[in-house]
Motif scaffolding. Structure first.
Motif, short mmCIF file in Angstrom:
data_model
loop_
_atom_site.label_atom_id
_atom_site.label_comp_id
_atom_site.label_asym_id
_atom_site.label_seq_id
_atom_site.Cartn_x
_atom_site.Cartn_y
_atom_site.Cartn_z
N LEU A 173 4.24 8.95 -1.34
CA LEU A 173 5.14 9.03 -0.20
C LEU A 173 6.10 7.86 -0.18
O LEU A 173 5.68 6.70 -0.32
N ILE A 174 7.38 8.16 0.02
CA ILE A 174 8.39 7.10 0.08
C ILE A 174 8.74 6.84 1.54
O ILE A 174 9.04 7.75 2.30
N PHE A 175 8.69 5.56 1.88
CA PHE A 175 9.08 5.10 3.22
C PHE A 175 10.21 4.09 3.05
O PHE A 175 10.47 3.60 1.95
N ALA A 176 10.88 3.80 4.15
CA ALA A 176 11.92 2.77 4.16
C ALA A 176 11.42 1.63 5.04
O ALA A 176 11.16 1.84 6.23
N ALA A 177 11.26 0.46 4.44
CA ALA A 177 10.84 -0.74 5.17
C ALA A 177 12.08 -1.61 5.31
O ALA A 177 12.56 -2.18 4.33
N ASP A 178 12.60 -1.66 6.54
CA ASP A 178 13.87 -2.37 6.79
C ASP A 178 14.95 -1.86 5.83
O ASP A 178 15.76 -2.63 5.31
N GLY A 179 14.94 -0.55 5.59
CA GLY A 179 15.93 0.09 4.75
C GLY A 179 15.64 0.05 3.25
O GLY A 179 16.36 0.64 2.46
N VAL A 180 14.58 -0.65 2.84
CA VAL A 180 14.23 -0.76 1.41
C VAL A 180 13.10 0.22 1.09
O VAL A 180 12.06 0.19 1.74
N PRO A 181 13.30 1.09 0.09
CA PRO A 181 12.25 2.06 -0.24
C PRO A 181 10.96 1.39 -0.70
O PRO A 181 10.98 0.39 -1.42
N VAL A 182 9.85 1.97 -0.27
CA VAL A 182 8.52 1.53 -0.69
C VAL A 182 7.68 2.79 -0.90
O VAL A 182 7.81 3.76 -0.17
N LEU A 183 6.87 2.78 -1.95
CA LEU A 183 6.00 3.92 -2.25
C LEU A 183 4.61 3.64 -1.70
O LEU A 183 4.07 2.56 -1.92
N VAL A 184 4.06 4.61 -0.98
CA VAL A 184 2.69 4.51 -0.50
C VAL A 184 1.89 5.64 -1.13
O VAL A 184 2.27 6.81 -1.02
N ARG A 210 12.90 6.43 -11.02
CA ARG A 210 14.24 6.00 -11.43
C ARG A 210 14.42 4.50 -11.17
O ARG A 210 15.00 3.79 -11.97
N THR A 211 13.95 4.03 -10.02
CA THR A 211 14.08 2.62 -9.67
C THR A 211 12.70 2.04 -9.37
O THR A 211 11.80 2.76 -8.92
N LYS A 212 12.55 0.76 -9.59
CA LYS A 212 11.27 0.10 -9.32
C LYS A 212 11.18 -0.19 -7.83
O LYS A 212 12.10 -0.71 -7.23
N THR A 213 10.06 0.21 -7.24
CA THR A 213 9.83 -0.05 -5.83
C THR A 213 8.48 -0.73 -5.66
O THR A 213 7.64 -0.68 -6.55
N ARG A 214 8.31 -1.33 -4.51
CA ARG A 214 7.00 -1.89 -4.19
C ARG A 214 6.05 -0.72 -3.95
O ARG A 214 6.44 0.30 -3.37
N VAL A 215 4.80 -0.86 -4.39
CA VAL A 215 3.82 0.22 -4.28
C VAL A 215 2.58 -0.28 -3.54
O VAL A 215 1.97 -1.27 -3.94
N LEU A 216 2.25 0.42 -2.47
CA LEU A 216 1.01 0.17 -1.73
C LEU A 216 0.11 1.37 -1.97
O LEU A 216 0.54 2.52 -1.86
N ALA A 217 -1.15 1.11 -2.31
CA ALA A 217 -2.11 2.18 -2.56
C ALA A 217 -3.28 2.02 -1.60
O ALA A 217 -3.93 0.98 -1.58
#
Length: 171
Positions: A62-73, A120-127
């Motif tokens: 799931l992709i979320f926006a944290a202060d507008g920056v994408p993060v994967l959960v 496509r782009t590197k994002t922060r990932v929380l699992a």
């Protein structure tokens, strides 16, 4: 329901971007385990039904926006993400669910087919730690019709994820 699984290293059912990610990670043999279903498995419930496994054995990306920056959960299929816990984990002001165009732009995949890695782009990932409750979980393989199995710790490792507790708890 009929599924197909390739017997060779090259599986025509594997999304090209995902196949490239598998090669880059040195796990290209995983392509043989990708299963394609004749009907979409966009939701965790659809995937669990098609596979005949428990809903919590599905890994949602799931992709979320944290202060507008994408993060994967990464979250088990039976649970929901607690946005407040994600916000606290990231030290963000605001966390919202990303819109479909942001998901596609960030990952290169459509909602319902986003894998846990190969974006496509590197994002922060929380699992979420709830993924660790099984020996094997199933995740999307780049399309709403394909999934692959993997040990949860390996999946989190390949995704570059940080184990956290962001699951919404029942009231």
């Amino acid at each position: 329901m009929t599924t197909t699984a390739a017997t060779g290293a090259e599986n025509p059912d594997v999304h090209p971007r995902f196949a490239e990610a598998l090669r880059e990670l040195g796990i290209e043999d995983l392509a043989r385990q990708v299963r394609r279903f004749p009907e979409a498995t966009r939701t965790a419930a659809e995937a669990a039904t098609a596979l005949g496994c428990e809903l919590s054995q599905i890994c949602k990306s799931l992709i979320f926006a944290a202060d507008g920056v994408p993060v994967l959960v990464l979250m088990d299929g039976a649970s929901r993400v607690d946005l407040e816990l994600v916000r606290k984990e990231l030290g963000a002001e605001k966390v919202t669910r990303a819109k479909a165009d942001v998901v596609r732009e960030t990952t290169g995949y459509a909602i319902g087919g986003v894998p846990p890695f190969g974006h496509r782009t590197k994002t922060r990932v929380l699992a979420d730690r709830s993924l660790l409750g099984y020996d094997v979980v199933w995740a999307a393989a780049g399309t709403p019709y394909t999934v692959f199995p993997m040990a949860p710790r390996d999946l989190v490792g390949h995704a570059g994820g940080t184990l956290v507790d962001v699951r919404e708890l029942s009231a």
